[in-house]
Design a protein around this motif. Structure first.
Motif: not given
Length: 323
Positions: A52, A277-284, A286, A292
């Motif tokens: 990122d 805070a990025r949605r893609e990072t949050q999903e990864r 999770k 986070t």
């Protein structure tokens, strides 16, 4: 008067230099040093953040694995690195625990030699046993341990690791005496729990859903503040009567060598928070079972002090020793 004016001028020049350093940073690739082998939680999260930040800052952020001695080799290497923001430590609980267990024997001080950048995430743990174990709750497990002193065992990833300290914390909280069975990693320990040769273990929540579904494992409690969506029917440790165990979740975060300009630390911290805070990072995150955190340098520094005090108490009370 002249001395005061000169001092103010020096301070102003230092501030300008720091600001310029922050604005021009990074001018070359940045290295995250990880004290564990590739593929573990610290390494995987470091690579997500590095990817990122490479995109957001326009310079390569690369992960360098430097395993050995429970991350002491990597930690000491970064502590001796130039404080310019180009060599950073992607660390974990070992930063503090090593300093407690080996006080006076290390070539680093976790507080004097590092500037906290930010806590990336925590990895909550669950308490798992074999389906054949005659305990379906924490109350039953503790009752079993009290009825058979020195017979109930818990698997750990090694002496002084997060799983060992969580087990020691449980012994302290319940007044029980159980057997720590250390392995070289969580995987081998989990295999022995599934086989029923070790009674239970605290295990990072990632990657066990399949074994639970296949009835090779049962989860009797979760070390999270609220019930976990993967195991909605399983009570938290607090609900089971053992508050505070959400704090056993191992953390992973970034630190720079002490003396790194505040502007650079601030830039790194800000970009890291944007990454997390990025949605893609949050999903990864999770998918890994990680939660986070994304705090500020000051918040991370305060957390590290509190975490050090907590584990020092546990280690002293339980008599945990370095290998």
């Amino acid at each position: 008067m002249r001395r005061a004016t000169a001092a103010l001028l020096v301070a102003a020049l230092c501030a300008l230099a720091g600001s310029a350093a922050g604005q021009g940073y990074p001018a070359k690739p940045v290295k995250f040093v990880v004290g564990f082998a590739a593929g573990g939680p610290t390494d995987v999260i470091a690579r997500i953040v590095a990817q990122d930040m490479t995109g957001s800052l326009g310079q390569s952020f690369v992960v360098e694995n430097k395993p050995g001695a429970n991350a002491i080799i990597a930690t000491e290497a970064v502590a001796r690195s130039a404080p310019d923001g180009y060599t950073l430590l992607f660390s974990s609980l070992s930063l503090l625990v090593n300093a407690i267990l080996l006080e006076g024997k290390l070539k680093y001080d976790p507080f004097k030699d590092f500037a906290p950048v930010g806590n990336a995430a925590v990895l909550p743990m669950v308490i798992v046993t074999s389906p054949a174990t005659p305990a379906d709750s924490m109350h039953e497990l503790v009752t079993l341990a009290k009825s058979k002193p020195g017979e109930v065992s818990y698997g750990t990833s090694g002496n002084g690791g997060s799983t060992h300290l969580a087990g020691a914390m449980l012994e302290n909280a319940t007044g029980t005496k159980m057997i720590n069975v250390p392995f070289k990693g969580n995987g081998p320990a989990l295999a022995e729990v599934m086989a029923g040769r070790v009674t239970f273990m605290f295990y990072p929540i990632v990657g066990i859903a399949d074994q639970v579904a296949a009835k090779k494992l049962k989860v009797i409690s979760v070390g999270t503040a609220v019930r976990h969506p993967d195991f909605p029917g399983v009570p938290t440790m607090a609900e089971a009567g053992f508050p505070g165990f959400e704090e056993t979740a191992p953390w992973v975060g970034v630190l720079a060598p002490s003396g790194t300009p505040a502007a650079i630390v601030g830039r790194l911290s800000g970009e890291m928070r944007k990454s997390l805070a990025r949605r893609e990072t949050q999903e990864r995150m999770k998918a890994l079972g990680a939660v986070t955190v994304a705090d500020t340098p000051a918040e991370f520094a305060a957390f590290l002090r509190k975490d050090h005090e907590r584990w020092a108490r546990v280690i002293k009370a339980s008599g945990v020793k370095a290998e």
